[in-house]
Scaffold this active site. Structure first.
Site, PDB file in Angstrom:
ATOM      1  N   LYS A 136       0.934  -1.652   0.125  1.00 21.36           N
ATOM      2  CA  LYS A 136       0.077   0.237  -0.045  1.00 21.36           C
ATOM      3  C   LYS A 136       1.122   1.302  -0.447  1.00 21.36           C
ATOM      4  O   LYS A 136       2.272   1.402   0.453  1.00 21.36           O
ATOM      5  CB  LYS A 136      -0.464  -0.231   1.582  1.00 21.36           C
ATOM      6  CG  LYS A 136      -2.488  -1.085   1.141  1.00 21.36           C
ATOM      7  CD  LYS A 136      -3.478  -0.286   1.659  1.00 21.36           C
ATOM      8  CE  LYS A 136      -4.799  -1.401   0.820  1.00 21.36           C
ATOM      9  NZ  LYS A 136      -5.513  -1.864   1.075  1.00 21.36           N
ATOM     10  N   ARG A 167      -4.229 -10.167   3.755  1.00 21.93           N
ATOM     11  CA  ARG A 167      -4.403 -10.376   2.502  1.00 21.93           C
ATOM     12  C   ARG A 167      -3.052  -9.382   2.229  1.00 21.93           C
ATOM     13  O   ARG A 167      -2.549  -8.806   2.761  1.00 21.93           O
ATOM     14  CB  ARG A 167      -4.629  -8.710   2.418  1.00 21.93           C
ATOM     15  CG  ARG A 167      -6.141  -8.915   0.628  1.00 21.93           C
ATOM     16  CD  ARG A 167      -7.022  -8.346   0.596  1.00 21.93           C
ATOM     17  NE  ARG A 167      -7.210  -8.180  -0.564  1.00 21.93           N
ATOM     18  CZ  ARG A 167      -7.020  -6.667  -1.726  1.00 21.93           C
ATOM     19  NH1 ARG A 167      -5.317  -6.278  -1.111  1.00 21.93           N
ATOM     20  NH2 ARG A 167      -7.144  -7.005  -2.793  1.00 21.93           N
TER      21      ARG A 167
HETATM   22  N1  HH2 Z   1      -7.272  -3.325  -0.398  1.00 20.75           N
HETATM   23  C1  HH2 Z   1      -7.629  -3.238  -1.586  1.00 20.75           C
HETATM   24  C2  HH2 Z   1      -8.703  -4.062  -2.297  1.00 20.75           C
HETATM   25  N2  HH2 Z   1      -9.849  -4.735  -1.278  1.00 20.75           N
HETATM   26  N3  HH2 Z   1     -10.079  -5.583   0.117  1.00 20.75           N
HETATM   27  C3  HH2 Z   1     -10.644  -5.585   1.844  1.00 20.75           C
HETATM   28  N4  HH2 Z   1     -10.906  -6.409   2.339  1.00 20.75           N
HETATM   29  N5  HH2 Z   1      -9.074  -4.934   2.567  1.00 20.75           N
HETATM   30  C4  HH2 Z   1      -8.014  -4.001   2.124  1.00 20.75           C
HETATM   31  O1  HH2 Z   1      -7.771  -3.838   2.766  1.00 20.75           O
HETATM   32  C5  HH2 Z   1      -8.000  -4.530   0.076  1.00 20.75           C
HETATM   33  C6  HH2 Z   1      -9.112  -5.072   0.167  1.00 20.75           C
HETATM   34  C7  HH2 Z   1      -6.856  -2.459  -2.271  1.00 20.75           C
HETATM   35  O2  HH2 Z   1      -5.682  -2.521  -2.349  1.00 20.75           O
HETATM   36  P1  HH2 Z   1      -4.254  -2.399  -4.013  1.00 20.75           P
HETATM   37  O3  HH2 Z   1      -3.156  -3.033  -3.116  1.00 20.75           O
HETATM   38  O4  HH2 Z   1      -5.123  -1.298  -4.038  1.00 20.75           O
HETATM   39  O5  HH2 Z   1      -4.988  -3.054  -4.518  1.00 20.75           O
HETATM   40  P2  HH2 Z   1      -4.474  -4.378  -4.888  1.00 20.75           P
HETATM   41  O6  HH2 Z   1      -4.672  -5.492  -3.839  1.00 20.75           O
HETATM   42  O7  HH2 Z   1      -6.436  -4.765  -5.444  1.00 20.75           O
HETATM   43  O8  HH2 Z   1      -3.919  -5.341  -5.934  1.00 20.75           O
END
Ligand code: HH2
Length: 275
Positions: free
Chosen positions: A220, A254
């Protein structure tokens, strides 16, 4: 502590890893679509090999500034991947805010709905209620297009905790068993670096609600702000954040870099886990 997750009953005695699979292309041609599905399925299988306990498939980017996708487009991205992973051996979660996608995803074998909107959209709770799927309820302030412009809280930890408590209550009142629920403070979703750090530092206050906490810190931008590194170079920072989250009570992490996260959490578990 257990999580009922479709046909899976997951023990949360040790922290679990949710591996991220993005199905978000730049190209919309038919050839591109086939390649996209194949790539996502191959990526999913690789993450299972690396030690993912759950997979999270997303067809709509929710990064700051990202634009929404249509229902049809999201459906076309997610469902073929889901169908191919129906018997992959681990529960598959679908990251969506759309009740129609939730319903079709569960029918196609999804074991969990990961909703950054905490099932607040009309019809979202109903899409999950009559099923055995787990639901992740996440906090956010505003929408992805604008949420990072001016996040404001009087007391971020209290406000996020109270919001999650309210959504857990609403889900339970609506008929979703507590054993199917996961909560998530939503790192980076309408939060400054200071807000994110306060939530990570005080994560135990969120875990005190008694519902398993999922933490999404992997790659992030808050980690970019701390280290000065681009998204692809944030693996070490992501591991540090994941270990702190687990230390402070998160039960599911995650992650994009599953192998590295697995090793780090294995060490945490050897030291801190129940024996
Ligand atoms: N963060 C992203 C997407 N979905 N779902 C949950 N429950 N918690 C989160 O923190 C979360 C999420 C966005 O993460 P990003 O790194 O911007 O994109 P991605 O992980 O889809 O590559």
């Amino acid at each position: 502590m257990y999580l009922q997750c479709g046909k899976f009953r997951l023990s949360l005695e040790r922290p679990l890893i949710m591996g991220v699979i993005n199905v978000t292309p730049d190209s919309f041609s038919d050839g591109g679509r086939y390649v996209l599905t194949e790539q996502a399925v191959a990526h999913a299988r690789a993450l299972i090999e690396e030690g993912a306990d759950i997979l999270d498939i997303g067809g709509e980017s929710t990064r700051p500034g990202a634009l929404p996708v249509t229902l049809d487009e999201e459906r076309r991205r997610v469902l073929p991947v889901l169908e191919r992973l129906a018997d992959c051996g681990v529960p598959v979660s679908v990251d969506t805010q759309k009740p129609e996608v939730m319903r079709e995803a569960v029918a196609a074998g999804a074991s969990m709905i990961n909703d950054i909107n905490a099932l607040a959209a009309p019809g979202a709770l109903e899409a999950v209620v009559g099923t055995s799927a787990a639901a992740c309820l996440m906090h956010k302030q505003g929408d992805p297009q604008t949420m990072q412009q001016a996040p404001r809280y009087a007391d971020v930890v209290k406000e996020v905790r109270d919001f999650l408590a309210t959504r857990v209550e609403a889900a339970q009142r609506g008929g979703v068993d507590r054993e199917r629920l996961v909560i998530d403070p939503g790192f980076g979703f309408g939060k400054t670096l200071e807000h994110n750090l306060a939530l990570l530092r005080e994560l135990a206050q969120i875990a005190a609600l008694g519902v398993p906490v999922l933490a999404g810190l992997s790659r992030k931008s808050m980690l970019g702000k701390i280290t000065g590194r681009e998204a692809g170079e944030r693996v070490f920072a992501s591991i540090a954040a994941a270990v702190i989250a687990v230390e402070n009570g998160a039960r599911i992490v995650r992650a994009h870099d599953v192998a590295a996260t697995r090793d780090a959490l294995a060490v945490w578990n050897a030291v801190r886990g129940k024996h």
